[in-house]
Every structure is written in structure tokens, then in C-alpha cells.
Design an enzyme around this catalytic site. Structure first.
Site, mmCIF file in Angstrom:
data_model
loop_
_atom_site.group_PDB
_atom_site.id
_atom_site.type_symbol
_atom_site.label_atom_id
_atom_site.label_comp_id
_atom_site.label_asym_id
_atom_site.label_seq_id
_atom_site.Cartn_x
_atom_site.Cartn_y
_atom_site.Cartn_z
ATOM 1 N N ASP A 186 0.850 -1.187 0.000
ATOM 2 C CA ASP A 186 0.000 0.000 0.000
ATOM 3 C C ASP A 186 0.893 1.245 0.000
ATOM 4 O OD1 ASP A 186 -2.396 1.638 0.457
ATOM 5 O OD2 ASP A 186 -1.628 1.860 2.500
ATOM 6 N N ASP A 194 -0.478 5.122 0.752
ATOM 7 C CA ASP A 194 -0.867 6.154 1.715
ATOM 8 C C ASP A 194 -0.903 5.635 3.144
ATOM 9 O OD1 ASP A 194 -1.493 8.517 -0.042
ATOM 10 O OD2 ASP A 194 -2.790 7.014 -0.961
#
Length: 411
Positions: free
Chosen positions: A66, A68
Site C-alpha cells: 500500500d 498512503d
């Protein structure tokens, strides 16, 4: 399949002979950068098996990463803070702070894992971020999937990337709910720098989509503004008005103005914590451990390895979780990490509550310890049962239980 047995589809057409395929079949998205090109599930599984065998030969696992709050924090607007990167997409300004030790982690882990990026950001946003953290393309290549190719859903699924056999795949993310608490997940403490806003929060994006769907009137007003701009002959004025319209549309996304100054103290505190962040160093070590265990095992199953490590955290401890804002997250996370939630016949070991009065009442009722939710989070992010001393709200254990705890600690 309508007389066509070719494995590739472009929409409703065969990608080989061009025949229109009317009946639906089980198809798999063949590419990361679009969900319009598909292949049959059988073909996808065959390709996947071949690729997995090649990775096994290279002694590599797969890491789904991922962006953010996992390896960086992004905010709208500009910032004068050192160590930040600024860019513009569609006239919206972004400012990014990379998490400390990111390059170190990528250098170490890329030798053991093939890394795939999976983000709820847009394709344009993800590609710009990847240019910043991997300018040469040595870590990710074109293995990037965004919400634009996620088949219209705001959750993440390994089946979007891999059609079969997820035993050699590790996920690194700060959001277990987005993955529906998938067993392949390694949870990391969220990284905040500018504020506590996730610009690509799936729940926020969902609310935005629902809001936009019902704002026909606002859309008409926007089109009207655009028409007026196009009618103006002075290009300088037109450009300024265009900026005003775009600023208005970006404003709902969280573009910050001078009002941020009222939050300077909180932001300063967040930055102070962020500057000493060492989570990626810990994660790099943990991922190396998982890799070592995987290739030393006969069964070779990441889910089995992670499940065993997680369940040691709470190891059968019994919890009662009070009615608090993040109760669903707490309940699922405690259970995922080996705890039992509810009121077992054998009793309760911990009450979890952020309300002192409620914690006092429940701890007395169950004759147990009451701890703050932060203890749960710190145990989960540390992947171990940390000492709860500073997290205790109140202690109403019976004398026998208290003496047993002292004996456990000092013998």
C-alpha cells in the site's frame, strides 16, 4: 463460448479473432493498468502457476504494498516544510512526505520479494508517487494497480491481482478493513505527517461518490461556469476564473488554507513523532523473518506463518469491548490476533474502554483490568503483548488474580 475458444477478451470481443462473445464466463483481468482486457480463468491460473514456479526458483515471495499512510503521507495544498515533495495533477496541488527509512526497506526487501503496488489512489496519483520513490523502476516496474482499475469497488482483493494460490503473498497495509482482515496481511502503524487526513480513504471516497451522484444541480452550475469562462475573450481573466472553479471543486477534497494555522500545535506534535518513525526498519526485519520461515518450511504457506505469529499476541486472553467509536475495528483485530471477545463463561481478563467512568463500572462488574484501546493498537503494531502498565484505566482484579500476575512477572 459461441464457437470461440480463444482466452483473451477485449470487452465483449475476442482479442484474437474479433468474434463477439455474448455469454458471460469466468474471466480474469489480465493487466494492471486497465480492467477492460481479460483472459479466461483457466488461462490466468496457468500463467500464474508458471510465474509462481519462477519466483520459487529465485527464492522470492510476493509483497503487495500500500502507499498512503503505509510508506508516505500526502496532503492537498503546499507546504514549506523541508523534506517534502510537491506536484500538481489536474491543477490540484499535492505535498508528500516519505516515511523514514523507505529506501532502505525497499532495497532490502526487493531482494527477497517481488513488490506490487496496490492503492486506492488514482492511476495518475500512483504513477507520480512511484516516480518519486522508484524513479528507475527497479522496485515496482509496471506492477501498479489503482482504484481506476479496481473494477469499480473500493476494497482490495488479492483475487484482482492473482487468480489462484495466495500462499506466497504478503500484504503490507495500514488498513485491515479494506482487506476484510485478510490472513495474508501484515499491519503497519499508520504514518501521519501533515495532519490526520487520508486523502484516499475508501470510506471517504465512497461518500464523495454518493454525494456527487446526487448533485445534478451542482454539476449544471459547474457546466454553466465553464461556459461563461469559454465566452470570455480575455485569456488572462479566463484562466483566473478557471482556477477559481477548480479550486472550488478541489476544496471539497480537503485543500487547506490559512485556517490550518489554528491546528499548528497538533500538526507540530504529529511531525515530531513522525521524524522518529522507525516502523519500516521493524517491518523490513519482520518480512525477512517471514521469508526465512517460508523457505525453511515444508508446507510453505505465508498465511499459516502469519496466523501463528498473530495469535501469540493475545494468546487466548478474554476481552469485553465497550461501545466506543472504533469498536468494530477493535473486535475484529483482537480476534485476528488471538483474543476472545465477548463474555465467556470462564470470565473476562480485560475490559477495553476509552471512557473512565464506563471502564470503572465494567471492570468492577467483571473483576478484571480495564485498559485503553491504545494498548490493543500498540500490541498489534508491535506483534507482541506489550506491558500494559501505562495503559491501565483501573484494576479490579481479585486478590488471587493479582498475586498470580505478580508471580508470572517475577518468576
Amino acid at each position: 463460448m459461441g464457437g470461440c475458444n480463444h482466452p483473451i477478451r477485449l470487452g465483449t470481443l475476442c482479442g484474437v479473432c474479433g468474434m463477439e462473445i455474448q455469454e458471460e464466463s469466468h474471466l480474469f483481468c489480465a493487466l494492471y493498468n486497465t480492467d477492460n482486457v481479460k483472459i479466461t480463468h483457466e488461462e490466468a491460473v496457468a500463467i500464474h502457476k508458471e510465474k509462481m514456479e519462477a519466483l520459487e526458483m529465485q527464492m522470492k515471495l510476493i509483497l503487495v504494498l500500500d502507499l498512503d499512510q503505509t510508506v508516505l503521507h500526502t496532503t492537498y495544498g503546499t507546504s514549506s516544510l523541508e523534506g517534502t515533495v510537491k506536484f500538481v495533477i489536474d491543477r490540484c496541488r499535492y505535498c508528500v512526505k516519505l516515511r523514514p527509512n523507505l529506501d532502505y526497506m525497499l532495497r532490502r526487501i526487493s531482494k527477497l520479494y517481488e513488490i506490487h503496488v496496490y492503492t486506492m489512489g488514482t492511476r495518475a496519483y500512483a504513477e507520480r508517487i512511484v516516480e518519486i520513490i522508484d524513479p528507475s523502476g527497479k522496485y515496482f516496474d509496471d506492477r501498479i494497480i489503482t482504484r481506476d482499475e479496481n473494477q469499480g469497488v473500493l476494497v482490495k482483493r488479492l483475487s484482482r491481482l492473482f487468480p489462484h494460490d495466495h500462499r506466497n503473498i504478503v500484504i503490507l497495509d495500514d488498513r485491515p478493513d479494506v482487506w476484510d482482515y485478510c490472513e495474508n496481511l501484515v499491519l503497519i502503524r499508520p504514518f501521519w505527517y501533515f495532519n490526520r487526513v487520508d486523502i484516499n480513504d475508501p470510506l471517504r471516497l465512497k461518500r464523495k461518490i454518493e454525494k456527487e451522484a446526487g448533485e445534478n444541480k451542482a454539476l449544471e452550475e459547474f457546466v454553466s461556469k465553464r461556459k461563461k469562462i469559454e465566452d470570455i475573450r480575455n485569456p488572462e481573466i479566463a484562466s483566473r476564473l478557471d482556477d477559481m472553479v477548480l479550486e472550488s471543486s478541489c476544496g471539497s477534497e480537503g485543500v487547506e488554507d490559512d485556517s490550518r494555522s489554528t491546528e499548528e500545535k497538533e500538526v507540530s506534535e504529529v511531525q515530531s513523532v513522525a521524524s522518529g518513525d522507525s516502523e519500516l526498519l521493524k517491518v523490513a526485519g519482520f518480512l525477512r523473518k517471514v521469508h526465512r520461515k517460508y523457505f525453511a518450511s515444508k508446507q510453505r504457506n505465508v498465511k499459516r506463518i502469519l496466523r501463528k505469529i498473530r495469535r501469540r499476541v493475545f494468546g487466548g486472553d478474554r476481552f469485553f469491548v465497550a461501545e466506543i467509536a472504533n469498536r468494530a475495528w477493535l473486535v475484529k483485530t483482537i480476534e485476528m490476533y488471538g483474543g476472545i471477545v465477548g463474555i465467556p463463561e470462564s470470565g473476562v481478563d480485560f475490559v477495553v474502554s476509552s471512557c473512565e467512568r464506563e471502564a470503572e463500572y465494567l471492570a468492577q462488574k467483571f473483576e478484571c483490568l480495564a485498559v485503553s484501546p491504545k494498548w490493543i493498537a500498540d500490541c498489534v503494531y508491535s506483534l507482541k503483548r506489550v506491558e500494559y502498565g501505562k495503559y491501565v484505566v483501573c484494576d479490579h482484579r481479585t486478590k488471587d488474580e493479582y498475586e498470580e500476575e505478580l508471580e508470572r512477572l517475577f518468576t
